[in-house]
Design an enzyme around this catalytic site. Structure first.
Site, short mmCIF file in Angstrom:
data_model
loop_
_atom_site.label_atom_id
_atom_site.label_comp_id
_atom_site.label_asym_id
_atom_site.label_seq_id
_atom_site.Cartn_x
_atom_site.Cartn_y
_atom_site.Cartn_z
N HIS A 164 1.57 -0.94 16.61
CA HIS A 164 2.75 -1.10 15.76
C HIS A 164 2.93 0.10 14.86
CE1 HIS A 164 -0.71 -2.94 13.71
NE2 HIS A 164 -0.19 -2.48 12.59
N HIS B 31 4.50 1.21 11.13
CA HIS B 31 4.95 0.72 9.82
C HIS B 31 6.05 1.64 9.29
CE1 HIS B 31 1.35 -1.86 8.81
NE2 HIS B 31 0.75 -1.03 9.64
P1 5GP Z 1 -2.26 -3.05 10.36
O1 5GP Z 1 -3.18 -3.39 9.26
O2 5GP Z 1 -2.83 -3.54 11.66
O3 5GP Z 1 -1.82 -1.63 10.41
O4 5GP Z 1 -0.91 -3.85 10.06
C1 5GP Z 1 -0.69 -5.15 10.40
C2 5GP Z 1 0.48 -5.59 9.54
O5 5GP Z 1 0.93 -6.84 10.02
C3 5GP Z 1 0.11 -5.78 8.06
O6 5GP Z 1 0.95 -4.97 7.27
C4 5GP Z 1 0.34 -7.28 7.82
O7 5GP Z 1 0.89 -7.53 6.56
C5 5GP Z 1 1.29 -7.65 8.93
N1 5GP Z 1 1.18 -9.03 9.38
C6 5GP Z 1 0.02 -9.72 9.59
N2 5GP Z 1 0.32 -10.96 10.05
C7 5GP Z 1 1.67 -11.03 10.13
C8 5GP Z 1 2.57 -12.07 10.54
O8 5GP Z 1 2.19 -13.17 10.93
N3 5GP Z 1 3.89 -11.79 10.49
C9 5GP Z 1 4.36 -10.58 10.06
N4 5GP Z 1 5.68 -10.42 10.03
N5 5GP Z 1 3.55 -9.58 9.67
C10 5GP Z 1 2.21 -9.81 9.70
#
Ligand code: 5GP
Ligand code: ZN
Length: 144
Positions: A102, A104
């Protein structure tokens, strides 16, 4: 569709878990982050499950990048932030918590520090309003 049984983002793609959707194409989904690190924090994902930059095919990464650019433009049109951080992390050591590739999109305010992960779940009504506003801006900026 390549899916992973216990992947939160695969559940969102499948419609089994709700999200505040900004855009959906054949290959890509964009929706609001529920723990926003800044106002307007938006995610862009491939609909297929790939863990990291090392797994995603170049064609899917390209599709995600094009959508990320367009949504960044829509966020800027709506919120007029001072800047925007666009970040993508790979592996737990890099801060990845959801193991589905993903990007951001993080609108930034001058002088305001930010961590990648927000600590509070956002107000769903606010996320809904932002998602709708970004989607409307996208249509303005990229009419069919
Ligand atoms: P990472 O830490 O892997 O770069 O980012 C994962 C992102 O997914 C985090 O910013 C977190 O807030 C978001 N996230 C986690 N669970 C969910 C969810 O169930 N729905 C949405 N919309 N975002 C989520
Ligand atoms: Zn997944």
């Amino acid at each position: 569709m390549t899916t992973e049984a216990d992947c939160i983002f695969c559940s969102i793609v499948a419609g089994a878990r709700p999200c505040h959707k900004v855009l959906e194409t054949d290959l890509v989904l964009s929706f609001m982050d529920i723990f926003p690190a800044s106002q307007g924090h938006t995610l862009v994902i491939p609909k297929h499950h790939y863990e990291t930059v090392f797994d995603i095919p170049e064609s899917a990464m390209q599709a995600v990048s094009v959508v990320a650019k367009r949504i960044a433009g829509a966020i800027r049109a709506e919120l007029a932030p001072d800047g925007m951080t666009i970040v993508q992390v790979n592996g737990a050591a890099a801060g990845q918590t959801v193991m589905h590739y993903h990007v951001h999109l993080l609108p930034r305010t001058q002088g305001e520090s930010m961590r990648l992960h927000g600590s509070n779940q956002a107000d769903p009504a606010r996320l809904d309003a932002l998602a709708r506003a970004f989607a409307a801006r996208l249509i303005e900026l990229h009419p069919q």
